[in-house]
Motif scaffolding. Structure first.
Motif, PDB file in Angstrom:
ATOM      1  N   SER A   1      23.663  22.526  22.211  1.00 34.25           N
ATOM      2  CA  SER A   1      24.560  21.452  22.613  1.00 34.25           C
ATOM      3  C   SER A   1      24.147  20.911  23.981  1.00 34.25           C
ATOM      4  O   SER A   1      23.712  21.665  24.851  1.00 34.25           O
ATOM      5  CB  SER A   1      25.985  21.998  22.634  1.00 34.25           C
ATOM      6  OG  SER A   1      26.591  21.744  23.864  1.00 34.25           O
ATOM      7  N   GLY A   2      24.224  19.614  24.125  1.00 28.67           N
ATOM      8  CA  GLY A   2      23.960  19.005  25.418  1.00 28.67           C
ATOM      9  C   GLY A   2      22.507  18.697  25.713  1.00 28.67           C
ATOM     10  O   GLY A   2      22.178  18.218  26.797  1.00 28.67           O
ATOM     11  N   VAL A   3      21.614  18.957  24.774  1.00 27.77           N
ATOM     12  CA  VAL A   3      20.214  18.658  25.044  1.00 27.77           C
ATOM     13  C   VAL A   3      19.907  17.179  24.883  1.00 27.77           C
ATOM     14  O   VAL A   3      18.841  16.708  25.286  1.00 27.77           O
ATOM     15  CB  VAL A   3      19.262  19.472  24.132  1.00 27.77           C
ATOM     16  CG1 VAL A   3      19.355  20.949  24.422  1.00 27.77           C
ATOM     17  CG2 VAL A   3      19.549  19.188  22.676  1.00 27.77           C
ATOM     18  N   GLY A   4      20.855  16.444  24.292  1.00 27.89           N
ATOM     19  CA  GLY A   4      20.673  15.000  24.162  1.00 27.89           C
ATOM     20  C   GLY A   4      20.389  14.541  22.753  1.00 27.89           C
ATOM     21  O   GLY A   4      19.786  13.487  22.554  1.00 27.89           O
ATOM     22  N   LYS A   5      20.845  15.301  21.774  1.00 25.43           N
ATOM     23  CA  LYS A   5      20.594  14.929  20.384  1.00 25.43           C
ATOM     24  C   LYS A   5      21.274  13.607  20.044  1.00 25.43           C
ATOM     25  O   LYS A   5      20.639  12.686  19.533  1.00 25.43           O
ATOM     26  CB  LYS A   5      21.122  16.026  19.447  1.00 25.43           C
ATOM     27  CG  LYS A   5      20.451  17.372  19.606  1.00 25.43           C
ATOM     28  CD  LYS A   5      20.983  18.392  18.628  1.00 25.43           C
ATOM     29  CE  LYS A   5      22.434  18.772  18.847  1.00 25.43           C
ATOM     30  NZ  LYS A   5      22.688  19.449  20.123  1.00 25.43           N
ATOM     31  N   SER A   6      22.561  13.534  20.382  1.00 23.30           N
ATOM     32  CA  SER A   6      23.298  12.322  20.050  1.00 23.30           C
ATOM     33  C   SER A   6      22.745  11.139  20.832  1.00 23.30           C
ATOM     34  O   SER A   6      22.698  10.017  20.331  1.00 23.30           O
ATOM     35  CB  SER A   6      24.785  12.502  20.357  1.00 23.30           C
ATOM     36  OG  SER A   6      25.265  13.645  19.704  1.00 23.30           O
TER      37      SER A   6
ATOM     38  N   ALA B   1      10.250  13.267  25.382  1.00 16.48           N
ATOM     39  CA  ALA B   1      10.949  11.986  25.332  1.00 16.48           C
ATOM     40  C   ALA B   1      12.079  11.954  26.349  1.00 16.48           C
ATOM     41  O   ALA B   1      12.420  12.961  26.977  1.00 16.48           O
ATOM     42  CB  ALA B   1      11.509  11.744  23.935  1.00 16.48           C
ATOM     43  N   SER B   2      12.627  10.774  26.510  1.00 18.87           N
ATOM     44  CA  SER B   2      13.843  10.622  27.299  1.00 18.87           C
ATOM     45  C   SER B   2      14.731   9.605  26.614  1.00 18.87           C
ATOM     46  O   SER B   2      14.333   8.464  26.405  1.00 18.87           O
ATOM     47  CB  SER B   2      13.515  10.146  28.715  1.00 18.87           C
ATOM     48  OG  SER B   2      14.689   9.636  29.318  1.00 18.87           O
ATOM     49  N   ALA B   3      15.921  10.056  26.246  1.00 18.21           N
ATOM     50  CA  ALA B   3      16.864   9.132  25.627  1.00 18.21           C
ATOM     51  C   ALA B   3      17.318   8.101  26.649  1.00 18.21           C
ATOM     52  O   ALA B   3      17.642   6.979  26.313  1.00 18.21           O
ATOM     53  CB  ALA B   3      18.064   9.901  25.076  1.00 18.21           C
TER      54      ALA B   3
HETATM   55  N1  LIG Z   1      18.833  12.321  32.292  1.00 17.27           N
HETATM   56  C1  LIG Z   1      18.997  12.345  30.981  1.00 17.27           C
HETATM   57  N2  LIG Z   1      20.173  12.707  30.464  1.00 17.27           N
HETATM   58  C2  LIG Z   1      20.321  12.739  29.136  1.00 17.27           C
HETATM   59  C3  LIG Z   1      19.266  12.396  28.299  1.00 17.27           C
HETATM   60  N3  LIG Z   1      19.689  12.520  27.024  1.00 17.27           N
HETATM   61  C4  LIG Z   1      20.985  12.937  27.082  1.00 17.27           C
HETATM   62  N4  LIG Z   1      21.361  13.060  28.344  1.00 17.27           N
HETATM   63  C5  LIG Z   1      22.661  13.509  28.810  1.00 17.27           C
HETATM   64  O1  LIG Z   1      22.883  14.828  28.362  1.00 17.27           O
HETATM   65  C6  LIG Z   1      24.215  15.008  27.984  1.00 17.27           C
HETATM   66  C7  LIG Z   1      24.332  15.517  26.577  1.00 17.27           C
HETATM   67  O2  LIG Z   1      23.867  14.519  25.693  1.00 17.27           O
HETATM   68  P1  LIG Z   1      24.252  14.485  24.176  1.00 17.27           P
HETATM   69  O3  LIG Z   1      23.463  13.440  23.545  1.00 17.27           O
HETATM   70  O4  LIG Z   1      25.726  14.392  23.998  1.00 17.27           O
HETATM   71  O5  LIG Z   1      23.765  15.905  23.739  1.00 17.27           O
HETATM   72  P2  LIG Z   1      23.956  16.654  22.346  1.00 17.27           P
HETATM   73  O6  LIG Z   1      25.050  17.615  22.534  1.00 17.27           O
HETATM   74  O7  LIG Z   1      22.671  17.316  22.103  1.00 17.27           O
HETATM   75  O8  LIG Z   1      24.275  15.631  21.343  1.00 17.27           O
HETATM   76  C8  LIG Z   1      24.889  13.660  28.152  1.00 17.27           C
HETATM   77  O9  LIG Z   1      25.573  13.673  29.331  1.00 17.27           O
HETATM   78  C9  LIG Z   1      23.773  12.683  28.216  1.00 17.27           C
HETATM   79  O10 LIG Z   1      24.080  11.601  29.020  1.00 17.27           O
HETATM   80  C10 LIG Z   1      18.021  11.996  28.878  1.00 17.27           C
HETATM   81  O11 LIG Z   1      17.040  11.710  28.220  1.00 17.27           O
HETATM   82  N5  LIG Z   1      17.938  12.014  30.218  1.00 17.27           N
END
Ligand SMILES: Nc1nc2c(ncn2[C@@H]2O[C@H](COP(=O)(O)OP(=O)(O)O)[C@@H](O)[C@H]2O)c(=O)[nH]1
Ligand SMILES: [Mg+2]
Lengths: 209, 1153
Positions: free
Chosen positions: A18-23, A151-153
């Protein structure tokens, strides 16, 4: 683009802690935006996008999963039928990288397509404080025969490319997506072509039948 | 019947009424020739393998359908594949290609021969084992055939000529020098005619085929020479032909002791013997062949190169003795013809196929058995109490249910059976099967060997101590990937039993009956809260459905979850009321046993945890005097060292409701539902809401366990990565920071779902929450699913499991570990093309092949059911089964008696072992010292008694072998009569237990050799370690692997001797039975050849009469006229019983035409 023009529908999964940026990766790919206000995924979610690779229009159904422990019992069912899986870790957090083995075995256990294409994505390369080097990611991907990209979202680096590569690879893997279309009608026919073929070319015994 | 005609008119029959179609056809053929790159000459073709007369090249085929008018023809191009080894590509260096010198002429024609004809006079490879018959009959190395695309069509000779003219014209137009042929008459007759055109040369290919005895004038070599002389029109004496001859001898009736087959499992007998539950036949999959898998043994004796006059073969005189032939080849034929006809299945293959066929049936149980067997009948029999259970959550557990064991149930079942219509299975059989499927767990009877294993894996328990078997299950790793069911579990057993029911107990109706009874049993178990055995390890909490197993297994797991849940629910209610009275002291212990399950914790809150807390934080918290509304409930354990942010009390992990167990079909429905919400923001929100029920439940449990907590507390347990460290210099206005951490941005967004659900949740421990899992509904749904299955559908669900069991059954065969994988399909396999299996390396073993098969099964089991692909797997398994059967049969036939029955323990030479320990090399260890030899000789006297009636002929031939021959080492070994066996290659059923199967432990058997010379021989012989038995085993292995096998040393080699013995035994047997006149070899040798003897008598040899005779006569003659160059011609003839074929290839000098 219309569905009918698409050669196939592909199911792709995004997994990882969780939180790695999948969404965020998914949102970047589908809507080309980055929303820092995106809320944490509950259970699973999905998005659809039609996508053209080398002139082949494909419809992608991309399933986004929550990474939390408690949701994990829920998600394996969504792995079924997936042709591609994107495993994401956060390059600024080693813990998310060390959990990859667990995710890999989860995918191996529950995915139904034996030769599904796996891609490893190291996300958040824009963020300072990197903890996992590119080489480590590469080594992991090589060891497990995966595609790899960083990558970077947020800055959209590598996102488009990641999905493109994945889809292309899936389309190149015979049996991964064609089978679905062909086996629909494939049923109970008993006749086989090869018996006829065998008769026509004559084996070593024919002189002494 | 087509017979040979003059070749002149071939170009003249051009029917102009069909001209346009003919032209179209010609043009299409030309295109094909161009497309295949065959236009023009100058290409070279790989030479035939010169290693042996029967060696085969690998052939390449290209095909194309071309219509003549509306009639489809298949045009195919055949040519040998380039082999990797760079054999001399020119024929000049080949000793066995006849050069003009062989005929006593100087003039050379070779330069003018196109590559397709280059080897028509090649003697080295004159009887290739596997080649298109055109290649064998005409000696062609490259050709194009036009044949009707459908094998049921036949081509009249006149039509064939028309086609041939088109092909010839196309070849002319394109300068193609490839031989062009047309298939005439019915394809099964295999009659081909054709032509070759090349610069300065024209060849015609023609054939005669009679389905009767040949005319008297061409029954033998003399007659054939007459025929070819007539054809080329030159005086016979000038020809000096060079011939190749091959006689094939056939054993198709085995002497009784050489016949091999296993006895069928007699289920009826076993079922009739139910007194002591002797129905073990039902429990295992059968394996093996009921009929001798080696129908015929063909032994061919070939003389590849016989100059004219060096022998006689005519009605009058016959001088060829197969025992003198330089080349012997052997092959075996499976029963019912065909190279590897899939129709000859072993027991296993047959059973599997039957289940596969049953999979196609769509009928329901009542349709097969009548309405008395409908599911309503089953429902009507249920307790009223179970119906009540579904209405009320807290039913009083019925003591009756616990007491009412399977015994009572079965008795009741029997009674019901007698009132209801009788099914196809008798009560005894049903009872036996049900006892096997649902054994009594509590029973401690000795005779109850049906109890399920206590642990389950994907492979059955392995017993490595059996001879040959590896230490670990060879399929251990690959079986993990099977989406089937645990080995030897209920579903596995059900698949095996269904298989037997189909095959031996009455077919599909029997399966229907069985299914009906199983369903009754399952309903009974649900109604009475009895866990279904064999689904997961006994005495453990039934796990939720395992999505990595098959749906049927998942459904049973689901049923068990329901049963266990219900049982706990009912017991819990009872216990709770007891606990209310007795202050719950007893209950605390039971809670401690299971911290992970939620249900028990629901009812017995962590009294002990409270104590623990008091111990740990003895200071203030224990004195708080919590009020009842604030009383923590449903704690499981501390969450590390975490403390609540506000109260600073310990943070506890709450007992939660597990997500409801779910089978994959249900999950798919849910996914489907989520999918239907669409790809919109609203859809996403809706999905999140739907999925938030478990989040809500967890939040409520958390609140109950941790009074005074906030969302951040919950997040720290539930989604720790959303509790993030504060970055330096961050804007912290309105953000709560504790210990340098704060909630992540996404959790603090106002109005996000997490906050919303948190706000809407109340502190409710899991046990008092609305149940996420409704056991009654889920159980009913699982039972309904099972009831909706027809027997065919059941078979579809069982098929992968059955194949899984079949693979594991095959792995138990000891011979699997002694044969190369090529033994299954052969080296040049027609099967390879249809295989989805990766090509196997020659060195790979059968277990490796079985692993590949299992892996393939694993892939299939995860995909939607495709019966055709399963069919392939079954055929491959059958092939393995047949192969093992053939191996057993051949060992039985070819290995001498002693080798099969010897008891190794007595024969193992102790001192030999010591000598190995002393450090001498393995090969040296194999050579016995003189002392050893003497010792073993004495011991062998008893052993060899059984074989003292070794035919005198064998002794005689042993004498022959002393002379240096091509047989080389092998024959030398045979001469000193020593037979040593590697234990590792021995029969498993030969009481070999206790002997380590390492290569070093050998034993020696002597076969009554008599003189000291043997010892000398032994010393002089090269130390290649190849002894008689090894030679025979390798012969067996190659007989299995390749179609035709060179018998090293022909009649004089070890292998040849063994084959000869077999033939002699067979002949003796036939003589005994009177099917063959008695005829002694001495008699034959003694009698001077005379005209009075019949041909039959003359051709009889120690191998009996030849079943087939093949002749290739090669001549050179000036054709078409005396002024033409000398051209090569070739005549091929086979004489079979009632089948006679002559194929002629004649070349004409066309330089001046
Ligand atoms: N700096 C940075 N932050 C990111 C990136 N992708 C996601 N985040 C942040 O990481 C947090 C978790 O992202 P989220 O997409 O919800 O993660 P998920 O739980 O894997 O779906 C959020 O606060 C995003 O803004 C990125 O490429 N760079
Ligand atoms: Mg997410």
């Amino acid at each position: 683009m219309q569905d009918s023009e698409c050669i196939t529908t592909l199911k792709i999964l995004i997994v990882g802690e969780s939180g790695v940026g999948k969404s965020s990766l998914l949102l970047r790919f589908t809507d080309d935006t980055f929303d820092p206000e995106q809320s944490a995924t509950i259970g699973v979610d999905f998005k659809v996008k039609t996508f053209t690779v080398e002139g082949n229009c494909t419809k992608l159904a991309i399933w986004d999963t929550a990474g939390q422990e408690r949701f994990r019992t829920l998600t394996p069912s969504y792995y079924r039928g997936g042709q591609g899986v994107i495993m994401v870790y956060d390059v600024t957090n080693r813990h998310t990288f060390s959990k990859l083995d667990m995710w890999l075995s989860e995918v191996d256990t529950y995915a139904t397509k034996p030769n599904l294409v796996r891609m490893l994505v190291g996300n958040k390369i824009d963020k300072p404080g990197r903890e996992v080097s590119r080489e480590e990611g590469l080594a992991f991907a090589r060891r497990h025969a995966m595609l790899f990209i960083e990558a970077s979202a947020k800055t959209q680096d590598g996102v488009q490319c990641a999905f493109e590569e994945l889809v292309q690879k899936i389309l190149q893997t015979p049996g991964l997506w064609e089978v679905d279309n062909r086996s629909q009608g494939g049923g109970f026919s008993v006749s086989r072509e090869d018996t006829a073929a065998q008769q026509s070319s004559c084996g070593g015994y024919c002189s002494l039948v | 019947m087509h017979s040979q005609d003059g070749d002149e008119e071939v170009f003249e029959i051009v029917d102009f009424t069909t001209a346009s179609e003919w032209e179209v056809f010609t043009a299409a053929v030309e295109e094909a020739i161009q497309g295949w790159g065959l236009a023009g000459g100058g290409r070279s073709i790989p030479p035939p393998p010169s290693s042996s007369v029967s060696a085969s090249s690998q052939w390449r085929e290209q095909k194309q359908i071309i219509n003549y008018s509306d009639f489809p023809f298949e045009l195919s191009y055949h040519c040998p594949l380039e082999t990797g080894s760079s054999e001399e590509s020119s024929n000049h260096g080949r000793a066995d290609v006849l050069s003009p010198g062989d005929f006593g002429e100087e003039e050379s024609y070779e330069d003018s021969l196109p590559p397709s004809l280059a080897y028509i006079h090649d003697c080295s490879n004159c009887f290739p084992n596997r080649a298109h018959c055109v290649a064998r009959w005409y000696g062609l190395r490259e050709f194009i055939i036009a044949a009707p695309a459908s094998s049921s069509c036949s081509v009249a000779p006149s039509k064939a000529r028309l086609l041939l003219s088109a092909l010839t014209l196309a070849a002319n137009n394109t300068g193609c020098e490839v031989a062009m042929l047309v298939q005439v008459l019915k394809p099964a007759e295999r009659v081909f005619m054709g032509s070759v055109t090349a610069p300065g040369l024209r060849a015609t290919l023609d054939m005669i085929h009679f389905r009767c005895s040949p005319p008297v004038e061409c029954q033998d070599y003399e007659g054939l020479v007459e025929l070819i002389s007539d054809k080329v029109g030159i005086e016979r004496l000038r020809l000096e032909p060079v011939s190749s001859i091959r006689f094939t001898y056939i054993i198709n009736e085995w002497p009784e002791e050489a016949c091999w087959a296993q006895t069928p499992p007699d289920l009826d007998l076993e079922l009739g013997d139910l007194g002591d539950l002797g129905y073990s036949g039902l429990k295992q999959l059968p394996f093996g062949l009921l009929y001798d898998p080696v129908r015929e043994l063909h032994l061919s004796a070939a003389w590849p190169r016989l100059p004219h006059g060096s022998f006689e073969d005519s009605l009058l005189r016959f001088t060829l003795d197969p025992c003198d032939a330089p080349c012997w080849t052997a092959k075996v034929l499976p029963p019912a013809g065909g190279v590897e006809g899939p129709e000859v299945a072993g027991l296993l293959g047959e059973h599997l196929m039957e289940l596969l066929h049953a999979c196609r049936d769509e009928r329901s149980v009542p349709e097969l058995l009548g309405s008395a067997f409908s599911d309503h009948g089953a429902q009507g029999g249920r307790d009223v109490s179970s119906a009540l259970d579904r209405l009320t959550e807290h039913a009083v557990p019925s003591l009756g249910a616990v007491l009412l064991g399977p015994h009572r149930h079965r008795a009741a079942g029997n009674k019901r059976g007698s009132t209801v219509q009788q099914g196809p299975l008798s009560e005894e059989v049903i009872a036996a099967i049900l006892n096997f499927l649902f054994p009594e767990e509590y029973s401690t009877d000795d005779d109850n060997d049906s109890a399920y294993p206590t642990t389950f894996a994907r492979v059955p328990h392995w017993q490595p101590h059996v001879q040959h078997l590896p230490d670990e299950h060879p399929l251990k790793d690959v079986c993990v990937g099977l989406k089937t069911a645990p080995a030897e579990g209920l579903v596995w057993r059900l698949s095996v039993v269904c298989c037997h029911a189909l095959h031996s107990l009455g077919g599909l109706p029997a399966v229907a009956h069985l299914l009906y009874e199983v369903l009754l049993e399952l309903r009974f178990r649900w109604d009475n809260c009895l866990v279904v055995p064999g689904v997961s390890p006994a005495f453990e909490e039934p796990p939720p459905p395992d999505l990595a197993s098959c749906l049927l297994q998942q459904k049973l797991q689901m049923l068990n979850c329901c049963i266990a849940h219900r049982e706990r629910r009912e017991r819990g209610t009872a216990a709770a009321s007891v606990a209310a009275a007795a202050a719950g002291s007893a209950a605390a212990g039971s809670a401690g046993t299971s911290l992970l399950g939620f249900d028990e914790d629901e009812f017995f809150d962590c009294v002990s945890d409270d104590d623990e807390e008091k111990d740990a934080d003895s200071s203030k918290e224990s004195n708080d005097g919590l009020m009842s509304w604030d009383e923590p409930e449903g704690r499981v354990r501390r969450c590390g060292e975490l403390r609540l942010l506000h109260s600073r009390r310990r943070l506890y992990v709450p007992a939660t409701q597990d997500p409801a167990p779910c089978t994959e079909d249900k999950l798919e429905q849910q996914a489907e539902l989520l999918l239907r919400l669409g790809d919109t923001d609203e859809g996403s929100a809706m999905r999140a809401r739907l999925m938030s029920s478990s989040l809500l439940s967890d939040m409520e449990s958390f609140k109950a366990a941790n009074p005074g907590c906030v969302l951040a507390d919950f997040v720290r347990w539930y989604s720790p990565r959303d509790w993030v460290p504060v970055a330096p210099g961050e804007d912290l206005v309105g953000v709560e920071v504790v210990d340098g951490h704060r909630l992540s941005d996404r959790m603090t967004i106002p109005g996000n779902l997490w906050q919303e659900v948190w706000k809407g949740s109340l502190p409710v421990p899991a046990r008092r929450q609305k149940r996420l899992f409704d056991d009654a509904r889920e159980a009913e749904s699982a039972l309904q699913w099972l009831a909706s299955l027809g027997p065919g559908a059941l078979c579809r669900h069982l098929l992968p499991v059955l194949l899984h069991a079949a693979c594991c059954r095959t792995a138990l065969e000891p011979h699997l570990y002694t044969l190369p994988s090529t033994a299954v399909w052969g080296q040049t396999s027609a099967y390879q093309s249809l295989e989805a299996l990766p090509p196997l390396q020659h060195s790979e073993s059968l277990p490796a092949l079985l692993c590949l098969l299992t892996q393939r099964l694993g892939r299939l089991s995860r995909q939607p059911c495709d019966l055709n692909k399963y069919r392939d797997v079954i055929e491959q398994l059958s092939a393995v089964e047949r192969c093992l059967g053939r191996a057993m049969s051949l060992r039985h036939k070819l290995l001498p008696q002693e080798a099969r029955n010897v008891e190794p323990k007595q024969k193992t030479l102790d001192n030999k072992r010591t000598s190995e320990v002393d450090g001498s090399s393995m090969t040296e260890a194999r050579r016995p010292s003189d002392e050893e030899h003497r010792k073993s000789k004495t011991s062998s006297d008893e052993i060899s008694q059984g074989t003292s009636d070794v035919p005198a002929s064998r002794q005689a031939s042993s004498e022959q072998t002393r002379r240096p021959s091509r047989a080389g080492n092998a024959s030398k070994h045979s001469s000193h009569g020593e037979e040593k066996f590697k234990v590792g290659l021995e029969d498993s059923d030969d009481a070999m237990e206790g002997v380590e199967s390492n290569l070093g432990s050998q034993f020696t058997v002597l076969q009554g050799s008599d003189d000291t010379q043997d010892d000398k021989d032994g010393k002089d012989a090269p130390k290649d370690g190849k002894d008689d038995s090894a030679v025979l085993l390798s012969l067996i292995s190659s007989l299995l692997s390749s179609g035709e096998v060179d018998v090293e040393g022909a009649a004089k080699g070890v292998a040849g001797q063994a084959l000869l013995r077999l033939f002699e035994r067979s002949i003796e047997e036939q003589e005994r039975q009177g099917s063959l006149p008695r005829y002694s070899m001495e008699q034959r040798a003694a009698t001077a050849p005379s005209a009075r003897r019949s041909l039959a008598e003359q051709t009889r040899s120690r191998l009996g009469y030849p079943g087939a005779r093949e002749y290739i006569v090669r001549v050179r003659a000036e054709l078409p006229s005396r002024t033409s160059r000398l051209m090569p011609h070739r005549l091929y003839a086979t004489f079979l019983k009632g089948d006679f074929r002559v194929a002629g290839l004649f070349t004409q000098d066309a330089t001046f035409s």
